[in-house]
Design a protein around this motif. Structure first.
Motif, PDB file in Angstrom:
ATOM      1  N   SER A   1     -23.944  51.659  90.516  1.00  0.00           N
ATOM      2  CA  SER A   1     -23.954  51.003  91.816  1.00  0.00           C
ATOM      3  C   SER A   1     -24.594  51.958  92.809  1.00  0.00           C
ATOM      4  O   SER A   1     -24.200  53.121  92.893  1.00  0.00           O
ATOM      5  N   GLU A   2     -25.581  51.474  93.552  1.00  0.00           N
ATOM      6  CA  GLU A   2     -26.292  52.334  94.496  1.00  0.00           C
ATOM      7  C   GLU A   2     -26.267  51.722  95.887  1.00  0.00           C
ATOM      8  O   GLU A   2     -26.360  50.515  96.036  1.00  0.00           O
ATOM      9  N   THR A   3     -26.168  52.593  96.899  1.00  0.00           N
ATOM     10  CA  THR A   3     -26.198  52.180  98.299  1.00  0.00           C
ATOM     11  C   THR A   3     -27.128  53.114  99.060  1.00  0.00           C
ATOM     12  O   THR A   3     -27.078  54.326  98.889  1.00  0.00           O
ATOM     13  N   PHE A   4     -27.968  52.526  99.896  1.00  0.00           N
ATOM     14  CA  PHE A   4     -28.878  53.287 100.748  1.00  0.00           C
ATOM     15  C   PHE A   4     -28.686  52.766 102.166  1.00  0.00           C
ATOM     16  O   PHE A   4     -28.659  51.553 102.384  1.00  0.00           O
ATOM     17  N   SER A   5     -28.539  53.664 103.147  1.00  0.00           N
ATOM     18  CA  SER A   5     -28.279  53.213 104.517  1.00  0.00           C
ATOM     19  C   SER A   5     -28.937  54.131 105.542  1.00  0.00           C
ATOM     20  O   SER A   5     -29.248  55.287 105.255  1.00  0.00           O
ATOM     21  N   ALA A   6     -29.137  53.572 106.729  1.00  0.00           N
ATOM     22  CA  ALA A   6     -29.613  54.360 107.865  1.00  0.00           C
ATOM     23  C   ALA A   6     -28.393  54.838 108.637  1.00  0.00           C
ATOM     24  O   ALA A   6     -27.477  54.062 108.904  1.00  0.00           O
ATOM     25  N   GLY A   7     -28.375  56.109 108.968  1.00  0.00           N
ATOM     26  CA  GLY A   7     -27.310  56.650 109.813  1.00  0.00           C
ATOM     27  C   GLY A   7     -27.739  56.561 111.265  1.00  0.00           C
ATOM     28  O   GLY A   7     -28.307  55.563 111.698  1.00  0.00           O
TER      29      GLY A   7
END
Length: 190
Positions: free
Chosen positions: A84-90
């Protein structure tokens, strides 16, 4: 007498719009932040959501300085090969010079150039472990947009902004992340 009153009212309205073009303004934007990773034989595109605020000062009808701050509100999540992968902008911020070309009392086009900084975060988990990390993308940013004024104080904007490109290395692999924003916003002039 009626003609004189109408002419005075029209002159006051136009003068109010001209005065409103200079001074402080603030606003809010929702941006679709698209991050593209391109490498030999590997391409991925991720759409993230960023909610932001801005404040600026318009010195002249053709020039303004603007500061921006945003934070990620929509992540990209996916599953692949049991992971499971998650990519986000902080958090992100920027400082821009804004060149403005008024096309009418209500509509103008503008160009932006300046410095932008965005923190991106990632997380991967599955099969007995997890990893997380972050990196910063910072540098030259530029874009174009349009603004429509409903009143001398209230306007909406639509813009495209190219954000800094980031080169990353991971276990001998080198790749580039290119990012851009398409943003819809509302501004209020004081």
């Amino acid at each position: 007498m009626k003609k004189l009153a109408l002419m005075a009212g029209a002159a006051a309205l136009l003068a109010g719009q001209a005065v409103a073009s200079e001074g402080f303004y603030a606003g809010a934007q929702y941006s679709k932040n698209t991050v593209k990773e391109k490498d030999d034989g590997f391409n991925i595109s991720m759409d993230l959501g960023v909610l932001g605020v801005l404040a600026g000062y318009q010195f002249h009808e053709n020039f303004a300085l603007e500061g921006r701050f945003g934070t990620g509100v929509k992540d990209k999540k996916w599953r692949e090969d049991g992971y499971s992968e998650t990519f986000s902008a902080g958090n992100s911020y920027g400082l821009y010079a804004k060149g403005i070309v008024p096309l009418s009392q209500e509509f103008s086009l503008y160009g932006l150039a300046g410095y932008a900084h965005t923190k991106y975060k990632w997380k991967e988990s599955g099969q007995g472990g997890s990893e997380r990390g972050s990196f910063n993308s910072k540098g030259l940013s530029y874009g174009v947009g349009g603004e429509f004024a409903f009143t001398p104080q209230l306007s909406v904007t639509l813009e495209y902004v190219h954000l800094p490109t980031k080169k990353l290395r991971d276990d001998g692999w080198e790749f580039k992340l290119r990012s851009s924003n398409v943003a819809l916003g509302v501004n209020y002039r004081f």
